[in-house]
Design a protein around this motif. Structure first.
Motif, PDB file in Angstrom:
ATOM      1  N   GLU A 366      43.367  54.615  30.498  1.00 47.11           N
ATOM      2  CA  GLU A 366      44.119  53.389  30.297  1.00 47.11           C
ATOM      3  C   GLU A 366      44.228  52.546  31.562  1.00 47.11           C
ATOM      4  O   GLU A 366      44.457  51.341  31.482  1.00 47.11           O
ATOM      5  N   LEU A 367      44.093  53.174  32.715  1.00 42.69           N
ATOM      6  CA  LEU A 367      44.170  52.464  33.993  1.00 42.69           C
ATOM      7  C   LEU A 367      42.952  52.808  34.839  1.00 42.69           C
ATOM      8  O   LEU A 367      42.638  53.982  35.035  1.00 42.69           O
ATOM      9  N   ALA A 368      42.288  51.786  35.358  1.00 46.46           N
ATOM     10  CA  ALA A 368      41.119  52.002  36.205  1.00 46.46           C
ATOM     11  C   ALA A 368      41.313  51.293  37.531  1.00 46.46           C
ATOM     12  O   ALA A 368      41.824  50.164  37.577  1.00 46.46           O
ATOM     13  N   LEU A 369      40.894  51.951  38.596  1.00 44.60           N
ATOM     14  CA  LEU A 369      40.833  51.307  39.906  1.00 44.60           C
ATOM     15  C   LEU A 369      39.370  51.103  40.258  1.00 44.60           C
ATOM     16  O   LEU A 369      38.560  52.031  40.160  1.00 44.60           O
ATOM     17  N   VAL A 370      39.035  49.880  40.653  1.00 47.74           N
ATOM     18  CA  VAL A 370      37.664  49.514  40.998  1.00 47.74           C
ATOM     19  C   VAL A 370      37.670  49.016  42.435  1.00 47.74           C
ATOM     20  O   VAL A 370      38.499  48.166  42.797  1.00 47.74           O
ATOM     21  N   HIS A 371      36.753  49.549  43.252  1.00 51.02           N
ATOM     22  CA  HIS A 371      36.741  49.126  44.651  1.00 51.02           C
ATOM     23  C   HIS A 371      35.342  48.790  45.130  1.00 51.02           C
ATOM     24  O   HIS A 371      34.417  49.600  45.038  1.00 51.02           O
ATOM     25  N   GLY A 372      35.187  47.562  45.655  1.00 52.33           N
ATOM     26  CA  GLY A 372      33.910  47.088  46.147  1.00 52.33           C
ATOM     27  C   GLY A 372      33.867  46.967  47.654  1.00 52.33           C
ATOM     28  O   GLY A 372      34.893  46.715  48.306  1.00 52.33           O
ATOM     29  N   ASN A 373      32.677  47.151  48.203  1.00 51.30           N
ATOM     30  CA  ASN A 373      32.436  47.100  49.642  1.00 51.30           C
ATOM     31  C   ASN A 373      31.281  46.141  49.899  1.00 51.30           C
ATOM     32  O   ASN A 373      30.319  46.078  49.133  1.00 51.30           O
ATOM     33  N   GLY A 374      31.361  45.398  50.994  1.00 50.63           N
ATOM     34  CA  GLY A 374      30.278  44.496  51.344  1.00 50.63           C
ATOM     35  C   GLY A 374      29.934  44.586  52.815  1.00 50.63           C
ATOM     36  O   GLY A 374      30.773  44.965  53.653  1.00 50.63           O
ATOM     37  N   GLY A 375      28.701  44.259  53.145  1.00 46.44           N
ATOM     38  CA  GLY A 375      28.268  44.323  54.536  1.00 46.44           C
ATOM     39  C   GLY A 375      28.157  45.751  55.016  1.00 46.44           C
ATOM     40  O   GLY A 375      27.656  46.629  54.314  1.00 46.44           O
ATOM     41  N   THR A 376      28.632  46.019  56.213  1.00 51.38           N
ATOM     42  CA  THR A 376      28.631  47.376  56.762  1.00 51.38           C
ATOM     43  C   THR A 376      30.087  47.799  56.958  1.00 51.38           C
ATOM     44  O   THR A 376      30.650  47.645  58.041  1.00 51.38           O
ATOM     45  N   LEU A 377      30.679  48.269  55.835  1.00 50.36           N
ATOM     46  CA  LEU A 377      32.115  48.574  55.782  1.00 50.36           C
ATOM     47  C   LEU A 377      32.919  47.341  56.202  1.00 50.36           C
ATOM     48  O   LEU A 377      33.927  47.454  56.895  1.00 50.36           O
ATOM     49  N   SER A 378      32.471  46.177  55.750  1.00 50.91           N
ATOM     50  CA  SER A 378      33.044  44.908  56.202  1.00 50.91           C
ATOM     51  C   SER A 378      34.066  44.370  55.200  1.00 50.91           C
ATOM     52  O   SER A 378      35.264  44.530  55.393  1.00 50.91           O
ATOM     53  N   SER A 379      33.603  43.731  54.117  1.00 49.17           N
ATOM     54  CA  SER A 379      34.540  43.216  53.114  1.00 49.17           C
ATOM     55  C   SER A 379      34.923  44.324  52.147  1.00 49.17           C
ATOM     56  O   SER A 379      34.096  45.135  51.744  1.00 49.17           O
ATOM     57  N   GLN A 380      36.203  44.367  51.790  1.00 47.75           N
ATOM     58  CA  GLN A 380      36.718  45.365  50.854  1.00 47.75           C
ATOM     59  C   GLN A 380      37.540  44.653  49.788  1.00 47.75           C
ATOM     60  O   GLN A 380      38.409  43.842  50.111  1.00 47.75           O
ATOM     61  N   SER A 381      37.251  44.944  48.526  1.00 47.10           N
ATOM     62  CA  SER A 381      37.958  44.287  47.427  1.00 47.10           C
ATOM     63  C   SER A 381      38.328  45.314  46.367  1.00 47.10           C
ATOM     64  O   SER A 381      37.481  46.094  45.939  1.00 47.10           O
ATOM     65  N   THR A 382      39.586  45.307  45.972  1.00 43.99           N
ATOM     66  CA  THR A 382      40.115  46.297  45.028  1.00 43.99           C
ATOM     67  C   THR A 382      40.713  45.603  43.815  1.00 43.99           C
ATOM     68  O   THR A 382      41.373  44.562  43.952  1.00 43.99           O
ATOM     69  N   ALA A 383      40.480  46.152  42.647  1.00 39.73           N
ATOM     70  CA  ALA A 383      41.083  45.621  41.417  1.00 39.73           C
ATOM     71  C   ALA A 383      41.650  46.783  40.604  1.00 39.73           C
ATOM     72  O   ALA A 383      41.113  47.889  40.616  1.00 39.73           O
ATOM     73  N   VAL A 384      42.734  46.508  39.913  1.00 41.93           N
ATOM     74  CA  VAL A 384      43.332  47.464  38.982  1.00 41.93           C
ATOM     75  C   VAL A 384      43.270  46.850  37.589  1.00 41.93           C
ATOM     76  O   VAL A 384      43.750  45.738  37.363  1.00 41.93           O
ATOM     77  N   LEU A 385      42.635  47.567  36.672  1.00 44.66           N
ATOM     78  CA  LEU A 385      42.415  47.100  35.311  1.00 44.66           C
ATOM     79  C   LEU A 385      43.142  48.000  34.333  1.00 44.66           C
ATOM     80  O   LEU A 385      43.346  49.190  34.595  1.00 44.66           O
ATOM     81  N   SER A 386      43.494  47.442  33.177  1.00 40.82           N
ATOM     82  CA  SER A 386      44.213  48.251  32.195  1.00 40.82           C
ATOM     83  C   SER A 386      43.867  47.857  30.768  1.00 40.82           C
ATOM     84  O   SER A 386      43.393  46.760  30.487  1.00 40.82           O
ATOM     85  N   THR A 387      44.141  48.773  29.865  1.00 42.35           N
ATOM     86  CA  THR A 387      44.082  48.499  28.437  1.00 42.35           C
ATOM     87  C   THR A 387      45.387  47.801  28.054  1.00 42.35           C
ATOM     88  O   THR A 387      46.323  47.694  28.841  1.00 42.35           O
ATOM     89  N   GLU A 388      45.460  47.345  26.834  1.00 39.50           N
ATOM     90  CA  GLU A 388      46.689  46.709  26.375  1.00 39.50           C
ATOM     91  C   GLU A 388      47.844  47.697  26.413  1.00 39.50           C
ATOM     92  O   GLU A 388      48.986  47.326  26.715  1.00 39.50           O
TER      93      GLU A 388
END
Length: 391
Positions: A366-388
């Motif tokens: 029901e809950l997912a954490l998604v984490h993206g990385n860019g460059g060489t451990l440079s940009s970091q972006s995190t999202a939390v997603l959910s079902t209804e």
């Protein structure tokens, strides 16, 4: 004045699409991007003429959003084309949410396509071109094997400080392969053992070729709309509870601590916006361009303490049947990695929360954490997603 918490669950992912996975068989980047985009829009029950927001970027073009809009035949009122490497398509989430909430647009298409594996314009030429667009003055004069030299440096430092072993890094690759064997879309599905990883050709000590992501083609897309609208659309919506991006450096040589990334900041802010704790997360998708990434992000995001990532994965925690399902599609190590992988992390999370993953489905997710990385451990972006249910 509104805070970011006011935007919690105000937008939802209504459609997803993929194309050209593995090898694009002669199609161009624009063509497979369009194929994925058409799928995502149809998945949401919309037409391309309903799309009035566009978020896209490419490592091979500085003005990529314009030819994409032209190719798709759309006239977006909102355009987001910030290029942060592999985390870009997660970083696009929050600007798109703000645009939707302001009424600037009603449906944002986020899309990416790459034919880095099969393109006539070779990888060596691409590396040279990107060096001109993305100067790294403290490192380029020494001709490192970019980007793997940088990640090998981070891995070596983690091993030095915390006693992490190559065997523990290998556990990450083996767990990814076990998930990939459950995924018919994955490019690499042959059995992989710890010994296979340890005995593989060394690329940049301490990382062997099996510690490194694949080189594939692939396109992905998703459609983001306001939550009130999503409830009446074709597919089960997946809500964005939290989103945050942090950048502390570009070059690996500018990191203050080679074992701590800006994920420590982006993760904290995304979870705060979502109003959930790390223990609430059911399924995790981490940008695993190299095996060290998974250890660093597990630690920085709070799934284990700093320095304990190696023992955490060695316990079998992230493999199928483990207590924390991580990279359930096989990740960049075994499923696909078309240069900028972040959008596929989000697509896999959406599939898990929709319950569409068949043999690799995480029960009750029901809950997912998604984490993206860019460059060489440079940009970091995190999202939390959910079902209804969870929202």
């Amino acid at each position: 004045m509104k805070s970011l918490n006011d935007f919690r669950a105000k937008a939802a992912i209504a459609g997803i699409g993929v194309a050209g996975l593995g090898e694009a068989h002669g199609y161009s980047e624009a063509e497979i991007l369009a194929q994925a985009a058409v799928q995502a829009v149809a998945d949401a029950g919309l037409s391309m003429q309903d799309i009035d927001g566009l978020a896209t970027c490419s490592s091979s073009a500085t003005m990529w959003a314009m030819p994409v809009a032209e190719y798709l035949g759309i006239k977006p009122r909102f355009i987001e084309s910030t290029m942060l490497g592999g985390s870009s398509f997660l970083a696009h989430l929050l600007p798109a949410i703000l645009a939707l909430e302001s009424g600037q647009c009603n449906a944002v298409l986020v899309c990416y396509g790459s034919t880095q594996r099969t393109a006539v314009f070779g990888r060596k030429e691409g590396v040279k071109a990107r060096a001109l667009l993305d100067p790294q003055p403290f490192e380029q004069p020494y001709s490192p094997l970019s980007p793997i030299t940088s990640y090998a440096l981070a891995a070596a430092r983690h091993m030095h400080e915390y006693g992490t072993t190559r065997r523990q890094l290998a556990e990450v690759a083996v767990a990814a392969r076990q998930w990939a064997q459950l995924n018919p879309e994955a490019m690499m599905r042959d059995p992989l053992s710890i010994e296979d990883v340890l005995d593989a050709r060394m690329i940049s000590d301490p990382l062997s070729i099996r510690d490194c992501c694949l080189v594939t083609d692939g396109a992905g897309a998703y459609v983001l709309v306001r939550s009130d609208r999503a409830k009446d659309m074709a597919r089960k919506p997946v809500y964005v509870l939290g989103s945050a991006t942090a950048v502390w450096n570009r070059q690996i040589s500018s990191m203050h601590d080679l074992t701590t990334t800006a994920a420590a900041e982006s993760g904290k802010r995304a979870l705060e916006m979502a109003g959930v704790g790390i223990s609430d997360i059911d399924v995790v998708q981490l940008y695993d361009a190299f095996t060290i990434n998974t250890l660093l992000f597990l630690e920085d995001l709070g799934f284990c303490k700093k320095g304990e990532g190696g023992s955490f994965v060695e316990s079998g925690a992230i493999a199928p049947g483990g207590r924390l399902p991580v990279n359930t599609n096989g990740g960049g190590l075994s499923c696909l990695h078309p240069g900028m992988y972040g959008i596929f992390l989000l697509i896999e999370a959406v599939r898990q929360l929709r319950g569409e993953c068949d043999a690799r489905q995480v029960d009750g997710a029901e809950l997912a954490l998604v984490h993206g990385n860019g460059g060489t451990l440079s940009s970091q972006s995190t999202a939390v997603l959910s079902t209804e249910v969870a929202s």
